[in-house]
Design an enzyme around this catalytic site. Structure first.
Site, PDB file in Angstrom:
ATOM      1  N   TYR A 152       0.701  -1.058   0.146  1.00  0.00           N
ATOM      2  CA  TYR A 152       0.115  -0.069   0.147  1.00  0.00           C
ATOM      3  C   TYR A 152       0.764   1.132   0.055  1.00  0.00           C
ATOM      4  O   TYR A 152       0.520   2.283  -0.820  1.00  0.00           O
ATOM      5  CB  TYR A 152      -0.950   0.046   0.982  1.00  0.00           C
ATOM      6  CG  TYR A 152      -1.864   1.122   1.213  1.00  0.00           C
ATOM      7  CD1 TYR A 152      -3.132   1.122   0.775  1.00  0.00           C
ATOM      8  CD2 TYR A 152      -1.799   2.190   2.255  1.00  0.00           C
ATOM      9  CE1 TYR A 152      -3.935   2.121   0.789  1.00  0.00           C
ATOM     10  CE2 TYR A 152      -2.725   3.267   2.362  1.00  0.00           C
ATOM     11  CZ  TYR A 152      -3.674   3.176   1.704  1.00  0.00           C
ATOM     12  OH  TYR A 152      -4.637   4.101   1.701  1.00  0.00           O
ATOM     13  N   LYS A 156       1.036   4.105  -2.678  1.00  0.00           N
ATOM     14  CA  LYS A 156       0.707   5.566  -2.514  1.00  0.00           C
ATOM     15  C   LYS A 156       2.012   6.473  -2.695  1.00  0.00           C
ATOM     16  O   LYS A 156       1.566   7.545  -3.141  1.00  0.00           O
ATOM     17  CB  LYS A 156       0.160   5.537  -1.180  1.00  0.00           C
ATOM     18  CG  LYS A 156      -1.278   4.953  -1.072  1.00  0.00           C
ATOM     19  CD  LYS A 156      -2.265   5.454  -1.787  1.00  0.00           C
ATOM     20  CE  LYS A 156      -3.589   4.890  -1.712  1.00  0.00           C
ATOM     21  NZ  LYS A 156      -4.505   5.273  -2.413  1.00  0.00           N
TER      22      LYS A 156
HETATM   23  P1  NDP Z   1     -13.155   2.463   1.097  1.00  0.00           P
HETATM   24  O1  NDP Z   1     -12.603   1.186   1.448  1.00  0.00           O
HETATM   25  O2  NDP Z   1     -14.090   3.400   2.146  1.00  0.00           O
HETATM   26  O3  NDP Z   1     -13.983   2.674  -0.090  1.00  0.00           O
HETATM   27  C1  NDP Z   1     -12.996   2.197  -1.378  1.00  0.00           C
HETATM   28  C2  NDP Z   1     -13.827   2.771  -2.807  1.00  0.00           C
HETATM   29  O4  NDP Z   1     -12.784   2.204  -3.690  1.00  0.00           O
HETATM   30  C3  NDP Z   1     -15.048   1.944  -2.653  1.00  0.00           C
HETATM   31  O5  NDP Z   1     -15.913   2.892  -3.439  1.00  0.00           O
HETATM   32  C4  NDP Z   1     -14.800   0.794  -3.597  1.00  0.00           C
HETATM   33  O6  NDP Z   1     -15.927   0.391  -4.520  1.00  0.00           O
HETATM   34  C5  NDP Z   1     -13.506   1.172  -4.509  1.00  0.00           C
HETATM   35  N1  NDP Z   1     -12.858   0.172  -5.297  1.00  0.00           N
HETATM   36  C6  NDP Z   1     -11.974  -0.404  -4.422  1.00  0.00           C
HETATM   37  N2  NDP Z   1     -11.401  -1.358  -5.286  1.00  0.00           N
HETATM   38  C7  NDP Z   1     -11.733  -0.788  -6.747  1.00  0.00           C
HETATM   39  C8  NDP Z   1     -11.443  -1.466  -8.130  1.00  0.00           C
HETATM   40  N3  NDP Z   1     -10.758  -2.388  -8.362  1.00  0.00           N
HETATM   41  N4  NDP Z   1     -12.256  -0.760  -8.952  1.00  0.00           N
HETATM   42  C9  NDP Z   1     -13.151   0.218  -8.883  1.00  0.00           C
HETATM   43  N5  NDP Z   1     -13.407   0.911  -7.440  1.00  0.00           N
HETATM   44  C10 NDP Z   1     -12.807  -0.058  -6.454  1.00  0.00           C
HETATM   45  O7  NDP Z   1     -12.028   3.427   1.176  1.00  0.00           O
HETATM   46  P2  NDP Z   1     -11.552   5.013   1.519  1.00  0.00           P
HETATM   47  O8  NDP Z   1     -12.834   5.627   1.270  1.00  0.00           O
HETATM   48  O9  NDP Z   1     -11.325   5.078   2.855  1.00  0.00           O
HETATM   49  O10 NDP Z   1     -10.644   5.254   0.653  1.00  0.00           O
HETATM   50  C11 NDP Z   1     -10.543   6.138  -0.555  1.00  0.00           C
HETATM   51  C12 NDP Z   1      -8.991   6.440  -1.079  1.00  0.00           C
HETATM   52  O11 NDP Z   1      -8.643   7.291   0.034  1.00  0.00           O
HETATM   53  C13 NDP Z   1      -8.458   5.293  -1.217  1.00  0.00           C
HETATM   54  O12 NDP Z   1      -7.570   5.191  -2.383  1.00  0.00           O
HETATM   55  C14 NDP Z   1      -7.423   5.117   0.063  1.00  0.00           C
HETATM   56  O13 NDP Z   1      -6.076   4.372  -0.088  1.00  0.00           O
HETATM   57  C15 NDP Z   1      -7.189   6.606   0.542  1.00  0.00           C
HETATM   58  N6  NDP Z   1      -6.887   6.709   1.650  1.00  0.00           N
HETATM   59  C16 NDP Z   1      -7.797   6.630   2.777  1.00  0.00           C
HETATM   60  C17 NDP Z   1      -7.522   6.636   4.185  1.00  0.00           C
HETATM   61  C18 NDP Z   1      -8.376   6.392   5.192  1.00  0.00           C
HETATM   62  O14 NDP Z   1      -7.959   6.428   6.307  1.00  0.00           O
HETATM   63  N7  NDP Z   1      -9.705   5.867   4.927  1.00  0.00           N
HETATM   64  C19 NDP Z   1      -6.171   7.230   4.324  1.00  0.00           C
HETATM   65  C20 NDP Z   1      -5.635   7.317   3.325  1.00  0.00           C
HETATM   66  C21 NDP Z   1      -5.712   7.275   2.096  1.00  0.00           C
HETATM   67  P3  NDP Z   1     -16.715  -1.068  -4.668  1.00  0.00           P
HETATM   68  O15 NDP Z   1     -16.499  -1.743  -3.150  1.00  0.00           O
HETATM   69  O16 NDP Z   1     -18.089  -0.582  -4.722  1.00  0.00           O
HETATM   70  O17 NDP Z   1     -15.897  -1.425  -5.686  1.00  0.00           O
END
Ligand code: NDP
Length: 244
Positions: A152, A156
């Site tokens: 990860y 990032k």
């Molecule tokens: P969530 O796990 O809550 O949501 C992830 C989202 O990504 C969902 O909408 C999921 O949709 C989608 N997703 C996952 N894999 C795929 C794929 N292969 N193709 C298309 N869509 C995909 O994550 P967060 O909202 O927490 O995170 C959002 C972003 O922010 C990420 O990039 C994460 O790394 C980053 N981030 C988050 C942090 C945190 O503390 N939460 C901290 C730092 C960065 P579905 O399941 O419907 O496919």
């Protein structure tokens, strides 16, 4: 007039969490919004909940052919993409010595290659429009690392290099490329952490709490706005001071 009136915005992975908060905020500010997720039904029902006219698409960001088709479908349905938020992301945590190849590749493909596929597919329309705003969701972990998250963290950190390189290629065309680096944000991604771990993690945050998806969305919308026209190739930390 709202900040994003008439602008077509694609938020990848907008079905929940940070992406969904971004989609909701863009809709409130007048944008025509598309989201995607891996499942058609989930994407469509999330889109309907976010707002009228929001389009939900099934697309897995690790599949370059599907991403190209997604960008084309959004352009046909809503118009050429002006704002691209590369938000879709996954974790497959584990200590490096035991990390499976599949866990490495799945994270790199979704988090890093997905952004590349989307930017490449959206490039022609953005260049033609001489306008574009790209925001890549990186992480405090991409800047500082985190044991148990080598895959990860690499994805990032890779997004940060990608952001800076692509920003240089397109700056003269009025296209900005920036990254947002969230700290610990309350979403499904962090929901599995037990109470004790969460307490330790938030204890390290100078602000003393986890952040909210809406706080990340506010930073994303700023970087997508006219006010940020002269900001490119930068990383905006939104982490309560965690990465200081
Ligand atoms: P969530 O796990 O809550 O949501 C992830 C989202 O990504 C969902 O909408 C999921 O949709 C989608 N997703 C996952 N894999 C795929 C794929 N292969 N193709 C298309 N869509 C995909 O994550 P967060 O909202 O927490 O995170 C959002 C972003 O922010 C990420 O990039 C994460 O790394 C980053 N981030 C988050 C942090 C945190 O503390 N939460 C901290 C730092 C960065 P579905 O399941 O419907 O496919």
């Amino acid at each position: 007039m709202a900040r994003f009136d008439g602008k077509v915005v694609l938020v990848t992975g907008g079905t929940r969490g940070i992406g969904r908060a971004c989609a909701e905020a863009f809709v409130r500010e007048g944008a025509q919004v598309a989201i995607c997720g891996r499942n058609q039904e989930t994407a469509e029902s999330a889109a309907a909940e976010i707002g009228e006219g929001v389009k939900g698409y099934a697309c897995s960001m690790d599949d370059p052919v599907a991403v190209k088709a997604l960008i084309a479908a959004v352009a046909t349905d809503l118009g050429p993409i002006a704002v691209l938020v590369n938000n879709a992301g996954i974790t497959r945590d584990g200590l490096l010595m035991r990390m499976k190849d599949d866990d490495w590749h799945a994270v790199m493909e979704t988090n890093l290659s997905g952004a590349f596929y989307a930017c490449r597919a959206a490039a022609r329309d953005m260049l033609k429009q001489r306008y574009g705003r790209i925001i890549n969701l990186s992480s405090v972990v991409g800047l500082h690392g985190q044991g148990g998250q080598a895959n990860y963290a690499a994805s990032k950190a890779g997004l940060i290099g990608f952001t800076k390189a692509y920003a240089q290629e397109v700056a003269s065309r009025n296209i900005t490329v920036n990254a947002v680096a969230p700290g610990y944000i309350t979403t499904d991604m962090t929901a599995d952490l037990d109470e004790a771990t969460l307490k330790i993690l938030t204890g390290r945050v100078p602000a003393g709490r986890a952040g909210t998806p809406a706080e990340i969305a506010a930073a994303v919308l700023f970087l997508a706005s006219e006010e940020a026209a002269y900001i490119t190739g930068t990383v905006l930390s939104v982490d309560g001071g965690l990465g200081m």
